[in-house]
Design a protein around this motif. Structure first.
Motif, PDB file in Angstrom:
ATOM      1  N   SER A 202       0.610  -8.182  -1.431  1.00 38.72           N
ATOM      2  CA  SER A 202       1.797  -7.996  -2.268  1.00 38.72           C
ATOM      3  C   SER A 202       2.117  -6.516  -2.446  1.00 38.72           C
ATOM      4  N   ILE A 203       1.081  -5.711  -2.654  1.00 40.27           N
ATOM      5  CA  ILE A 203       1.290  -4.269  -2.830  1.00 40.27           C
ATOM      6  C   ILE A 203       1.847  -3.646  -1.550  1.00 40.27           C
ATOM      7  N   ASP A 204       1.332  -4.060  -0.419  1.00 39.36           N
ATOM      8  CA  ASP A 204       1.818  -3.522   0.855  1.00 39.36           C
ATOM      9  C   ASP A 204       3.291  -3.872   1.071  1.00 39.36           C
ATOM     10  N   ILE A 205       3.672  -5.106   0.744  1.00 37.43           N
ATOM     11  CA  ILE A 205       5.083  -5.501   0.881  1.00 37.43           C
ATOM     12  C   ILE A 205       5.959  -4.710  -0.078  1.00 37.43           C
ATOM     13  N   TYR A 206       5.483  -4.502  -1.295  1.00 35.66           N
ATOM     14  CA  TYR A 206       6.281  -3.752  -2.283  1.00 35.66           C
ATOM     15  C   TYR A 206       6.465  -2.297  -1.854  1.00 35.66           C
ATOM     16  N   LEU A 207       5.398  -1.663  -1.373  1.00 35.81           N
ATOM     17  CA  LEU A 207       5.515  -0.270  -0.934  1.00 35.81           C
ATOM     18  C   LEU A 207       6.403  -0.140   0.299  1.00 35.81           C
ATOM     19  N   LYS A 208       6.387  -1.147   1.149  1.00 39.71           N
ATOM     20  CA  LYS A 208       7.249  -1.112   2.329  1.00 39.71           C
ATOM     21  C   LYS A 208       8.718  -1.266   1.953  1.00 39.71           C
ATOM     22  N   ALA A 209       9.000  -2.086   0.934  1.00 41.66           N
ATOM     23  CA  ALA A 209      10.381  -2.287   0.497  1.00 41.66           C
ATOM     24  C   ALA A 209      10.873  -1.164  -0.409  1.00 41.66           C
ATOM     25  N   HIS A 210       9.959  -0.325  -0.921  1.00 38.51           N
ATOM     26  CA  HIS A 210      10.340   0.778  -1.810  1.00 38.51           C
ATOM     27  C   HIS A 210       9.752   2.083  -1.263  1.00 38.51           C
ATOM     28  N   PRO A 211      10.276   2.602  -0.155  1.00 36.58           N
ATOM     29  CA  PRO A 211       9.699   3.822   0.424  1.00 36.58           C
ATOM     30  C   PRO A 211      10.002   5.089  -0.372  1.00 36.58           C
ATOM     31  N   TYR A 212      10.903   5.000  -1.336  1.00 41.51           N
ATOM     32  CA  TYR A 212      11.299   6.183  -2.090  1.00 41.51           C
ATOM     33  C   TYR A 212      10.386   6.457  -3.281  1.00 41.51           C
ATOM     34  N   LEU A 213       9.367   5.664  -3.517  1.00 43.17           N
ATOM     35  CA  LEU A 213       8.488   5.840  -4.669  1.00 43.17           C
ATOM     36  C   LEU A 213       7.726   7.155  -4.557  1.00 43.17           C
ATOM     37  N   SER A 214       7.485   7.774  -5.692  1.00 38.73           N
ATOM     38  CA  SER A 214       6.717   9.010  -5.723  1.00 38.73           C
ATOM     39  C   SER A 214       5.224   8.700  -5.593  1.00 38.73           C
ATOM     40  N   GLU A 215       4.441   9.752  -5.465  1.00 43.07           N
ATOM     41  CA  GLU A 215       2.990   9.575  -5.332  1.00 43.07           C
ATOM     42  C   GLU A 215       2.400   8.963  -6.597  1.00 43.07           C
ATOM     43  N   ALA A 216       2.894   9.379  -7.759  1.00 44.15           N
ATOM     44  CA  ALA A 216       2.384   8.821  -9.016  1.00 44.15           C
ATOM     45  C   ALA A 216       2.732   7.343  -9.151  1.00 44.15           C
ATOM     46  N   GLU A 217       3.936   6.960  -8.738  1.00 49.48           N
ATOM     47  CA  GLU A 217       4.320   5.549  -8.827  1.00 49.48           C
ATOM     48  C   GLU A 217       3.520   4.685  -7.844  1.00 49.48           C
ATOM     49  N   ARG A 218       3.243   5.220  -6.675  1.00 48.74           N
ATOM     50  CA  ARG A 218       2.427   4.463  -5.728  1.00 48.74           C
ATOM     51  C   ARG A 218       1.002   4.292  -6.235  1.00 48.74           C
ATOM     52  N   LYS A 219       0.469   5.301  -6.904  1.00 42.67           N
ATOM     53  CA  LYS A 219      -0.852   5.164  -7.512  1.00 42.67           C
ATOM     54  C   LYS A 219      -0.836   4.108  -8.611  1.00 42.67           C
ATOM     55  N   THR A 220       0.252   4.060  -9.390  1.00 39.28           N
ATOM     56  CA  THR A 220       0.356   3.054 -10.441  1.00 39.28           C
ATOM     57  C   THR A 220       0.393   1.649  -9.862  1.00 39.28           C
ATOM     58  N   VAL A 221       1.092   1.485  -8.762  1.00 31.84           N
ATOM     59  CA  VAL A 221       1.161   0.168  -8.121  1.00 31.84           C
ATOM     60  C   VAL A 221      -0.207  -0.236  -7.574  1.00 31.84           C
ATOM     61  N   CYS A 222      -0.904   0.702  -6.937  1.00 32.29           N
ATOM     62  CA  CYS A 222      -2.201   0.378  -6.333  1.00 32.29           C
ATOM     63  C   CYS A 222      -3.305   0.231  -7.371  1.00 32.29           C
ATOM     64  N   ARG A 223      -3.062   0.648  -8.600  1.00 31.10           N
ATOM     65  CA  ARG A 223      -4.095   0.553  -9.631  1.00 31.10           C
ATOM     66  C   ARG A 223      -4.376  -0.892 -10.027  1.00 31.10           C
ATOM     67  N   VAL A 224      -3.452  -1.806  -9.760  1.00 33.99           N
ATOM     68  CA  VAL A 224      -3.673  -3.215 -10.122  1.00 33.99           C
ATOM     69  C   VAL A 224      -4.597  -3.915  -9.136  1.00 33.99           C
ATOM     70  N   MET A 225      -4.994  -3.242  -8.068  1.00 36.90           N
ATOM     71  CA  MET A 225      -5.851  -3.824  -7.040  1.00 36.90           C
ATOM     72  C   MET A 225      -7.264  -3.291  -7.188  1.00 36.90           C
ATOM     73  N   ASP A 226      -8.252  -4.167  -7.048  1.00 36.57           N
ATOM     74  CA  ASP A 226      -9.654  -3.796  -7.100  1.00 36.57           C
ATOM     75  C   ASP A 226     -10.160  -3.636  -5.662  1.00 36.57           C
ATOM     76  N   CYS A 227     -10.429  -2.400  -5.274  1.00 41.18           N
ATOM     77  CA  CYS A 227     -10.851  -2.132  -3.891  1.00 41.18           C
ATOM     78  C   CYS A 227     -12.197  -2.767  -3.567  1.00 41.18           C
ATOM     79  N   GLN A 228     -13.020  -3.029  -4.572  1.00 38.89           N
ATOM     80  CA  GLN A 228     -14.324  -3.615  -4.315  1.00 38.89           C
ATOM     81  C   GLN A 228     -14.236  -5.095  -3.939  1.00 38.89           C
ATOM     82  N   LYS A 229     -13.090  -5.734  -4.196  1.00 42.40           N
ATOM     83  CA  LYS A 229     -12.946  -7.156  -3.930  1.00 42.40           C
ATOM     84  C   LYS A 229     -12.123  -7.422  -2.674  1.00 42.40           C
ATOM     85  N   LEU A 230     -11.962  -6.413  -1.835  1.00 42.15           N
ATOM     86  CA  LEU A 230     -11.245  -6.589  -0.572  1.00 42.15           C
ATOM     87  C   LEU A 230     -12.217  -7.054   0.512  1.00 42.15           C
TER      88      LEU A 230
END
Length: 384
Positions: A202-230
């Motif tokens: 879901s995060i990958d699709i959102y970032l692809k559809a919103h390429p204009y997001l800043s670095e801080a906004e992209r970090k906020t979006v990715c913060r909802v994902m737990d990298c340890q559970k991938l």
């Protein structure tokens, strides 16, 4: 019929047939509000509000798809707030039986930027979590005589997958703001997410559809994902994803390296091994599973080394990292001495020369000169 003890499930079937007949001309799946005469719209609004008040109070008496159709019609006809909240509460009680199409509720407000009514889905999810909080009780009352039972325990995982599928569906909406996306993602409980592969998608699709997001906004979006559970496949994809922030990619690589280091003491499925792993020293007869585990670990280490090289190509400013030890952890092969190429062949030739009576005596010592057989002699003893 209610006063005479008519069954609620049978009564719900009759109400469903009447509602489908009365509202069949209403387009509840369109993106724009249907134009109709004010008198006709008022009549349909009164019919819909009356139908909602007549719905049975028993759980599972109405299907989630039918309740979703009534909610779409309520939004299209602009019914009262109490009518819409009642339908949302009923859908929340049966969210474990819903499918993705039941949650794709279009929004009919002209000034709304997003396509789907995310707020309604958030309220439905909140209602479901409240039902789950009452799972220790069999029956309870919410409003008047509306009775319902708590959802089965296995509904939690199904609801988690359903909400991740919903996030992936609405992520392609270019008008969906960051706070609504992250707000709904954070509401999904941890116990409903066995892994975060669906959240990463879901995060990958959102970032692809919103390429204009800043670095801080992209970090906020990715913060909802737990990298340890991938999973390993998701980690390999995330490490090469240019849309992710560099900080998230580093976290993915770090957790994958730690998982590889912990692999000998734990199984690949996250659980502890029932027996300790056999030591490599002093054990010559290793079993096949141990060999397979070692090969899998070396394969994963080589993959991680390849991903590191690709990261260095993506960031040329980073200093190159040189490592004397190979990524697989095995000892390097000894280098061949100068002039010693073909040493094994020479040794074999020497041994064969000692056994061959048809070579000159001076060739036995290692010289490469052989006697050329005379043409007058019999060629039966020539060596090919």
């Amino acid at each position: 019929m209610k006063a005479r003890g008519f069954k609620g499930i049978a009564l719900g079937t009759l109400i469903m047939l009447y509602a489908q007949k009365s509202l069949r001309t209403l387009d509840t799946h369109g993106r724009e509000k249907q134009k109709m005469e004010p008198r006709q719209e008022h009549e349909k609004r009164v019919v819909l509000e009356t139908i909602v008040t007549l719905l049975p109070k028993e759980r599972n008496s109405m299907s989630v798809s039918f309740l979703s159709m009534l909610l779409r019609a309520a939004l299209c006809l602009d019914t009262t707030l109490a009518c819409r909240l009642d339908l949302e509460k009923r859908m929340a009680a049966q969210l474990g039986q819903a499918v993705l199409d039941d949650l794709l509720i279009p929004i009919f407000l002209p000034d709304a930027g997003n396509t789907f009514d995310v707020d309604a889905v958030q309220r439905i999810l909140v209602g479901y979590l409240e039902h789950e909080a009452e799972a220790d009780r069999l029956d309870y009352n919410t409003d008047d005589d509306f009775t319902s039972t708590a959802s089965p325990p296995n509904d939690v995982g199904m609801v988690g997958k359903l909400m991740e599928s919903y996030l992936a569906e609405i992520a392609s909406d270019v008008d969906l703001p960051v706070d609504k996306f992250t707000g709904l993602a954070e509401m999904i409980p941890e116990r409903a997410r066995f892994n975060d592969d669906g959240m990463y998608r879901s995060i990958d699709i959102y970032l692809k559809a919103h390429p204009y997001l800043s670095e801080a906004e992209r970090k906020t979006v990715c913060r909802v994902m737990d990298c340890q559970k991938l999973s390993r496949e998701a980690c390999a994809h995330a490490a090469q994803n240019n849309r992710l922030p560099v900080q998230t990619v580093v976290q993915v690589l770090h957790h994958e390296q730690r998982r590889l280091r912990e692999a000998p003491t734990s199984s690949f499925y996250g659980g502890e091994s029932p027996t300790p792993a056999p030591s490599l020293q002093g054990r010559h007869g290793r079993s096949v599973p141990d060999e397979m585990s070692q090969l899998q670990r070396e394969n994963e280490e080589l993959k991680m080394e390849l991903l590191r090289l690709k990261m260095n190509l993506r960031d040329p400013s980073a200093p190159p990292q040189h490592s004397d030890a190979p990524p697989s952890g095995r000892r390097p092969l000894p280098k061949k001495a100068a002039g010693g190429s073909g040493g094994f062949i020479n040794n074999v030739s020497k041994k064969l020369g000692r056994l061959n009576p048809f070579l000159r005596p001076d060739a036995v010592g290692g010289a490469k000169v052989r006697t050329k057989p005379s043409r007058t002699k019999d060629r039966r003893h020539s060596i090919g």
